[in-house]
Design an enzyme around this catalytic site. Sequence first.
Site, PDB file in Angstrom:
ATOM      1  N   PRO A  88       0.803  -1.226   0.000  1.00 12.53           N
ATOM      2  CA  PRO A  88       0.000   0.000   0.000  1.00 12.53           C
ATOM      3  C   PRO A  88       0.837   1.279   0.000  1.00 12.53           C
ATOM      4  O   PRO A  88       0.600   2.189   0.812  1.00 12.53           O
ATOM      5  CB  PRO A  88      -0.808  -0.142   1.291  1.00 12.53           C
ATOM      6  CG  PRO A  88       0.103  -0.878   2.204  1.00 12.53           C
ATOM      7  CD  PRO A  88       0.843  -1.853   1.323  1.00 12.53           C
ATOM      8  N   LYS A  89       1.800   1.375  -0.883  1.00 14.92           N
ATOM      9  CA  LYS A  89       2.655   2.563  -0.930  1.00 14.92           C
ATOM     10  C   LYS A  89       2.006   3.691  -1.716  1.00 14.92           C
ATOM     11  O   LYS A  89       2.247   4.850  -1.466  1.00 14.92           O
ATOM     12  CB  LYS A  89       4.009   2.211  -1.543  1.00 14.92           C
ATOM     13  CG  LYS A  89       4.852   1.284  -0.699  1.00 14.92           C
ATOM     14  CD  LYS A  89       6.300   1.289  -1.141  1.00 14.92           C
ATOM     15  CE  LYS A  89       6.455   0.916  -2.591  1.00 14.92           C
ATOM     16  NZ  LYS A  89       7.865   0.863  -3.019  1.00 14.92           N
TER      17      LYS A  89
END
Length: 326
Positions: free
Chosen positions: A229-230
């Site tokens: 989830p960057k």
Amino acid sequence: MMKEKRYEYDVALSFAGENRAYVEKVADSLQDKGINVFYDLFEEANLWGKNLYDYLSEIYQSKARYTVLFISSFYNKKLWTNHERVSMQARAFQESSEYILPARFDDTEIPGILKTIGYISLKNRTPEELAILIENKLKKDQTLFKNGWSKLSTMMNAKPFIFTIKIVNENNELVKHAKVVLIANNSTYLEGFSDEDGLAHFVIRTRKLYTVLIAHERYPAVIFKKMNPKEDIEVNIEKTNDAGSVIINTSGQIPGLSGKIEPVLKPGNRFSLLADNIAIEGGVDQPYDFELNKSISLEDNGGNIIHLTMRFFQGRIALIDFHKLK
């Protein structure tokens, strides 16, 4: 006071594709330990569209604290692995420090890797055992830099950030009230719903890979595995007539069907289904053993019939597709 240089990754993994099965288990184990690892399949979205020659040079030359070089006969024959090796050797030469950590599947000689450099033999060593050794190597760095900034020491208590998923349909219309669950390998999870703008927001406090589950009573189930989830993402889902999906935590209801169902994980990684006031497959005994991605018929006390397909089940979280019979 000695200060530590900041790195984007604690460790990068360089390997030949033929050794991927072993290396992927190492990467998964490192991720589970809260170690920020560069492994190509964890970075698919990030690598998409980039100039890989330049980008990988940067990763292996300046963005990782260490690189584990998985030496094998396959490694020596690959164009990309040799490109990675040259990049990491340039870094090692500049710093005159232990940056390259060789791990040997066999005795293949790799240009620039001296036989006198300490290495780890992978013969009779499991991926988890190697991951523990890498973890210990990084913890040693923590001791060296205990008075300065240490990325690993703050890994599990990193500064929280917001991760957002936007959900639209095939007509690019916003999809409201979709349930979204992010579930980690250890079965901990975050859950939420898409709002009026089709957005589901999550506060990410730990560095983990997540499986993303999306369900809506008017749309089929969506699943993404090993998502980092960057960066925020947009998901497109397509409507199917008389079909929908639901996410159940422990037990719950299928829209349009009275009664409750409860999926259960049995020993040996087998799955069973319990149903309250619902007949399974015409009334067979319960619990009913089922398989992922295989349809099951359910009927409630009002004669409503649906076909249910379990798409994902981990911990107590189940992602389910359902199709209503008219």
